[in-house]
Design a protein around this motif. Structure first.
Motif, PDB file in Angstrom:
ATOM      1  N   ALA A  35       0.596  -4.115   0.643  1.00 10.09           N
ATOM      2  CA  ALA A  35      -0.556  -3.858   0.197  1.00 10.09           C
ATOM      3  C   ALA A  35      -1.358  -2.328   0.997  1.00 10.09           C
ATOM      4  O   ALA A  35      -1.239  -2.914   1.496  1.00 10.09           O
ATOM      5  N   TRP A  36      -1.839  -1.387  -0.164  1.00  6.17           N
ATOM      6  CA  TRP A  36      -2.905  -0.444   0.463  1.00  6.17           C
ATOM      7  C   TRP A  36      -3.737  -1.389   0.039  1.00  6.17           C
ATOM      8  O   TRP A  36      -4.375  -1.246  -1.123  1.00  6.17           O
ATOM      9  N   ILE A  48      -5.169  -1.681  -4.006  1.00 14.15           N
ATOM     10  CA  ILE A  48      -5.383  -0.395  -4.540  1.00 14.15           C
ATOM     11  C   ILE A  48      -3.226   0.194  -5.222  1.00 14.15           C
ATOM     12  O   ILE A  48      -3.231   0.591  -6.335  1.00 14.15           O
ATOM     13  N   ALA A  49      -3.143  -0.814  -4.586  1.00 11.82           N
ATOM     14  CA  ALA A  49      -1.650  -0.783  -5.156  1.00 11.82           C
ATOM     15  C   ALA A  49      -0.868  -1.558  -3.963  1.00 11.82           C
ATOM     16  O   ALA A  49      -1.313  -1.646  -2.451  1.00 11.82           O
ATOM     17  N   PHE A  50       0.582  -2.154  -4.176  1.00 11.86           N
ATOM     18  CA  PHE A  50       1.480  -2.770  -3.499  1.00 11.86           C
ATOM     19  C   PHE A  50       2.673  -2.629  -3.414  1.00 11.86           C
ATOM     20  O   PHE A  50       3.636  -1.722  -4.782  1.00 11.86           O
ATOM     21  N   ILE A  51       3.270  -2.525  -3.144  1.00 14.10           N
ATOM     22  CA  ILE A  51       4.938  -2.716  -3.247  1.00 14.10           C
ATOM     23  C   ILE A  51       5.608  -3.902  -3.044  1.00 14.10           C
ATOM     24  O   ILE A  51       5.566  -4.461  -1.848  1.00 14.10           O
ATOM     25  N   THR A  56       9.087  -2.433  -5.595  1.00 17.13           N
ATOM     26  CA  THR A  56       8.325  -1.753  -7.030  1.00 17.13           C
ATOM     27  C   THR A  56       7.464  -2.057  -6.580  1.00 17.13           C
ATOM     28  O   THR A  56       6.110  -2.345  -5.850  1.00 17.13           O
ATOM     29  N   PRO A  57       6.706  -1.164  -6.789  1.00 15.31           N
ATOM     30  CA  PRO A  57       6.040  -0.400  -6.441  1.00 15.31           C
ATOM     31  C   PRO A  57       4.638  -0.990  -7.589  1.00 15.31           C
ATOM     32  O   PRO A  57       4.986  -0.587  -8.746  1.00 15.31           O
ATOM     33  N   SER A  70       5.869   3.385  -0.794  1.00 17.87           N
ATOM     34  CA  SER A  70       6.963   4.053  -0.186  1.00 17.87           C
ATOM     35  C   SER A  70       7.456   2.928   0.884  1.00 17.87           C
ATOM     36  O   SER A  70       6.397   2.642   1.740  1.00 17.87           O
ATOM     37  N   ARG A  71       8.496   2.810   1.101  1.00 13.68           N
ATOM     38  CA  ARG A  71       8.630   1.737   2.101  1.00 13.68           C
ATOM     39  C   ARG A  71      10.157   1.907   2.730  1.00 13.68           C
ATOM     40  O   ARG A  71      11.157   1.654   2.119  1.00 13.68           O
ATOM     41  N   ASP A  72       9.975   1.558   4.330  1.00 14.54           N
ATOM     42  CA  ASP A  72      11.524   1.929   4.617  1.00 14.54           C
ATOM     43  C   ASP A  72      11.311   0.998   5.485  1.00 14.54           C
ATOM     44  O   ASP A  72      10.608   0.427   7.211  1.00 14.54           O
ATOM     45  N   ASN A  73      12.134  -0.177   5.598  1.00 11.69           N
ATOM     46  CA  ASN A  73      12.210  -1.395   5.890  1.00 11.69           C
ATOM     47  C   ASN A  73      12.767  -1.347   7.834  1.00 11.69           C
ATOM     48  O   ASN A  73      12.226  -2.251   7.814  1.00 11.69           O
TER      49      ASN A  73
END
Length: 114
Positions: A35-36, A48-51, A56-57, A70-73
């Motif tokens: 999360a952010w 404010i935001a999570f993925i 899924t955002p 977004s994320r880059d695992n």
């Protein structure tokens, strides 16, 4: 010991854009939601935001349509693209695990001002 390092903040004019990064060390983040958050002086830190782990955002209404997570695992890194920035977006931005947080990082300052 998990360490989170935020970067990418700065000073930008209203309507401008930034891209924040959140690098994670000491753990594997592929399987957890991330999360952010942001915090302004005198206020509590707000989500404010999570993925989700599946990519899924989700967004708070205050940033929906303007911010993109977004994320880059493979890199243990999460990003957030901030577009159409407003002065009220000025804050210190943090990332962390969704739910029970790890130790908080130092955050990255975003200042939106003309």
């Amino acid at each position: 010991q998990v360490q989170l390092v935020e970067s990418g903040g700065g000073l930008v004019q209203p309507g401008g854009s930034l891209r924040l990064s959140c690098a994670g060390f000491g753990g594997i983040f592929s399987y957890i939601g991330m999360a952010w958050y942001r915090q302004t002086i005198g206020h509590e830190r707000e989500l404010i935001a999570f993925i989700d782990s599946d990519g899924t955002p989700n967004y708070d209404d205050s940033v929906k349509g303007r911010f993109t997570v977004s994320r880059d695992n493979a890199k243990n890194t999460m990003y957030m693209q901030l577009n159409s920035l407003k002065p009220e977006d000025t804050a210190v931005y943090y990332c962390n695990r969704l739910g029970v947080p790890y130790t908080w990082g130092q955050g990255t300052q975003v200042t939106v001002s003309s």
